[in-house]
Design a protein around this motif. Structure first.
Motif, PDB file in Angstrom:
ATOM      1  N   CYS A 303      14.362  -0.999  -5.708  1.00 46.84           N
ATOM      2  CA  CYS A 303      15.088  -0.375  -4.597  1.00 46.84           C
ATOM      3  C   CYS A 303      16.584  -0.686  -4.596  1.00 46.84           C
ATOM      4  N   THR A 304      17.131  -1.122  -5.728  1.00 44.45           N
ATOM      5  CA  THR A 304      18.547  -1.468  -5.721  1.00 44.45           C
ATOM      6  C   THR A 304      19.435  -0.239  -5.930  1.00 44.45           C
ATOM      7  N   GLU A 310      16.092   6.935   1.488  1.00 42.16           N
ATOM      8  CA  GLU A 310      15.094   7.105   0.416  1.00 42.16           C
ATOM      9  C   GLU A 310      13.995   6.059   0.560  1.00 42.16           C
ATOM     10  N   CYS A 311      14.387   4.798   0.763  1.00 38.72           N
ATOM     11  CA  CYS A 311      13.389   3.732   0.881  1.00 38.72           C
ATOM     12  C   CYS A 311      12.510   3.940   2.110  1.00 38.72           C
ATOM     13  N   ARG A 312      13.125   4.330   3.205  1.00 37.24           N
ATOM     14  CA  ARG A 312      12.360   4.489   4.445  1.00 37.24           C
ATOM     15  C   ARG A 312      11.258   5.541   4.273  1.00 37.24           C
ATOM     16  N   TYR A 313      11.629   6.683   3.685  1.00 36.63           N
ATOM     17  CA  TYR A 313      10.636   7.759   3.547  1.00 36.63           C
ATOM     18  C   TYR A 313       9.686   7.497   2.385  1.00 36.63           C
ATOM     19  N   CYS A 314      10.199   6.849   1.350  1.00 30.43           N
ATOM     20  CA  CYS A 314       9.327   6.445   0.238  1.00 30.43           C
ATOM     21  C   CYS A 314       8.228   5.521   0.770  1.00 30.43           C
ATOM     22  N   MET A 315       8.632   4.545   1.585  1.00 32.79           N
ATOM     23  CA  MET A 315       7.651   3.591   2.131  1.00 32.79           C
ATOM     24  C   MET A 315       6.628   4.306   3.000  1.00 32.79           C
ATOM     25  N   GLU A 316       7.125   5.229   3.821  1.00 31.71           N
ATOM     26  CA  GLU A 316       6.200   5.952   4.703  1.00 31.71           C
ATOM     27  C   GLU A 316       5.140   6.690   3.873  1.00 31.71           C
ATOM     28  N   GLY A 317       5.588   7.347   2.796  1.00 34.28           N
ATOM     29  CA  GLY A 317       4.658   8.086   1.942  1.00 34.28           C
ATOM     30  C   GLY A 317       3.635   7.154   1.304  1.00 34.28           C
ATOM     31  N   ARG A 318       4.116   6.013   0.839  1.00 36.46           N
ATOM     32  CA  ARG A 318       3.225   5.063   0.179  1.00 36.46           C
ATOM     33  C   ARG A 318       2.159   4.551   1.151  1.00 36.46           C
ATOM     34  N   ILE A 319       2.625   4.263   2.373  1.00 36.66           N
ATOM     35  CA  ILE A 319       1.713   3.723   3.392  1.00 36.66           C
ATOM     36  C   ILE A 319       0.638   4.744   3.748  1.00 36.66           C
TER      37      ILE A 319
END
Ligand code: SAM
Ligand code: SF4
Ligand code: FES
Length: 342
Positions: A303-304, A310-319
C-alpha cells in the motif's frame, strides 16, 4: 472466561496440524461474532513522522538507520490527511510515529486540539511510544481517546535481545498500565517470529495480555528490514501469526484486533486470513502518498503506492469478499463507557 491451559496454548502455538488450526480459527470467529457479529472496523492511519530516537533492532525507523530519508508532516498536512479520511467515511484517526523529540508534548497537544476541534465526534488514537504520565494526561485532555503501544515481548530476556539497554520491558509495561488508569482505550501487542522468540515467549505474551486486559491487541509477523541488525533473519510465518491472533481472540473476547498491514505484506490474503482467524479491525493508510515508502518499518510494505481512497475501497472489497461487513463508525470496544474528562 476462556480457561485454556498453558499446555493447550503451547500446543496451538506450535501445531502444524491444519485441521487443529482450522478448529482454533472457527472457535475464534464464534467468540468474535458474540460481541461484534461479522463487522470489521476501519481506522485511518496517519504516519506523521519517521524520525525516531530509539534503536530497536528490528525496525527500519531506528535512529542508526542512515539509509532512510526522514520526514515530518506539518500540522496542515496532518489535518489534510484527516480531511481526506473524513470524506472517505473514517471516524477514527490513528496518529502514529517514531519517538521523535521534535514532537514535544506541546506540539502533539496542538495537533490533537486541532483534530478534536474539527472532528468532535471522532475517535483519536495516538501511537508515539513511551512518554511520562503527564504527557499521556495532556494528550488525553486534548482529545486523545486511545493509545497503541505494543509491549513487543513480555519476556525480560527476549525483550533485551530485541532492544538496546536504554529500553526496558518494565518501563514499557508501566506505560501501558498508566495509560489504562488515565482512561484510554489501550492497545498492546507483539510481533510473531522475531529472532530468538520461543513458543514459551508467545505464551508469556498472551498471559501478559490477560493480566493487562487491553482493549486492542496488535499482532503481526516480524518482517526483516535490510538496514537493521535483524535484517538477515527470516520473517514470522503467516500460519503462526494467525494462530496467535485466534488465541488472543479466545483469551480476550471483546478485544479489537487488527488484521495488520504486516500480515498483508507476507501474504496477498494475509489480512483476510487474519479476519478469518478472529481479527475485526483494518487500518488503511491515510498518509500522503509521497511519504508512505519512507515509513519503512520493514521491507516490501504493501500500500505504499496507493492513494487513501484506493486503500479504503480496496479494503472494503476484500472484506465483503470474505463475507464480512465494513463498519465505518468509531468502533469503540464492546460495552465501552467513555470516562468523564475533567
Ligand atoms: N514508535 C512507536 C512504538 O514503537 O510504539 C510507534 C511506531 S512503531 C513503528 C509501531 C510498531 O511497528 C511497533 O510496535 C512494532 O511492533 C512494529 N514493527 C517495527 N518493526 C517491525 C518489523 N520489522 N516487522 C514487523 N513489525 C514491526
Ligand atoms: Fe522507533 Fe517504534 Fe521503530 Fe522502535 S519500533 S525504532 S520506537 S519507531
Ligand atoms: Fe491498500 Fe489494497 S488496502 S491497496
Amino acid at each position: 472466561m476462556c480457561k485454556i491451559t498453558d499446555a493447550e496454548i503451547l500446543r496451538f502455538i506450535t501445531t502444524e496440524d491444519t485441521d487443529e488450526a482450522e478448529e482454533l480459527f472457527a472457535a475464534a470467529r464464534k467468540v468474535r461474532a458474540e460481541h461484534y457479529r461479522n463487522e470489521v472496523y476501519f481506522r485511518g492511519l496517519v504516519e506523521f513522522t519517521n524520525y525516531c530516537k530509539n534503536d530497536c533492532y528490528y525496525c527500519g525507523l531506528r535512529r542508526s538507520n542512515t539509509n532512510v530519508a526522514r520526514y515530518r508532516l506539518s500540522l496542515d498536512e496532518i489535518l489534510q490527511s484527516c480531511k481526506v479520511g473524513n470524506s472517505l467515511g473514517f471516524r477514527t484517526f490513528v496518529l502514529q510515529g517514531g519517538e521523535d523529540p521534535y514532537f514535544t508534548d506541546e506540539r502533539v497537544v496542538e495537533i490533537l486540539r486541532a483534530i478534536r476541534g474539527a472532528y468532535p465526534d471522532h475517535a483519536i488514537t495516538v501511537s508515539v511510544g513511551e512518554r511520562p504520565r503527564e504527557s499521556y494526561e495532556a494528550f488525553f485532555r486534548s482529545g486523545a481517546n486511545r493509545y497503541l503501544l505494543r509491549h513487543e515481548s513480555a519476556d525480560e530476556e527476549h525483550y533485551a535481545m530485541m532492544h538496546p539497554s536504554s529500553m526496558s520491558l518494565r518501563a514499557r509495561k508501566e506505560c501501558l498500565y498508566t495509560l489504562k488508569t488515565i482512561g484510554y482505550q489501550v492497545g498492546a501487542g507483539f510481533m510473531v517470529g522475531t529472532p530468538f522468540q520461543k513458543p514459551e515467549h508467545l505464551l508469556e505474551d498472551l498471559r501478559f495480555l490477560q493480566d493487562l486486559q487491553p482493549h486492542m491487541v496488535g499482532i503481526g509477523p516480524f518482517i526483516p528490514q535490510a538496514d537493521t541488525p535483524f535484517g538477515n533473519y527470516p520473517a514470522g510465518t503467516l500460519e503462526q501469526t494467525l494462530r496467535m491472533v485466534a488465541l488472543a481472540r479466545l483469551l480476550l473476547p471483546k478485544a479489537l484486533i487488527p488484521a495488520t498491514t504486516a500480515l498483508g505484506t507476507i501474504s496477498p490474503v494475509g489480512r483476510e486470513r487474519g479476519l478469518m482467524a478472529g481479527a475485526n479491525v483494518v487500518m488503511p493508510n491515510l498518509s500522503p502518498r509521497e511519504v508512505r515508502k519512507l515509513y519503512a518499518l520493514y521491507d516490501n510494505k504493501i500500500c505504499t503506492g496507493d492513494e487513501a481512497a484506493e486503500c479504503r475501497y480496496c479494503m472494503e472489497g476484500r472484506i465483503r469478499g470474505f463475507g464480512f461487513v465494513p463498519n465505518m463508525g468509531r468502533g469503540d470496544v464492546a460495552g465501552w463507557q467513555p470516562p468523564a474528562v475533567s
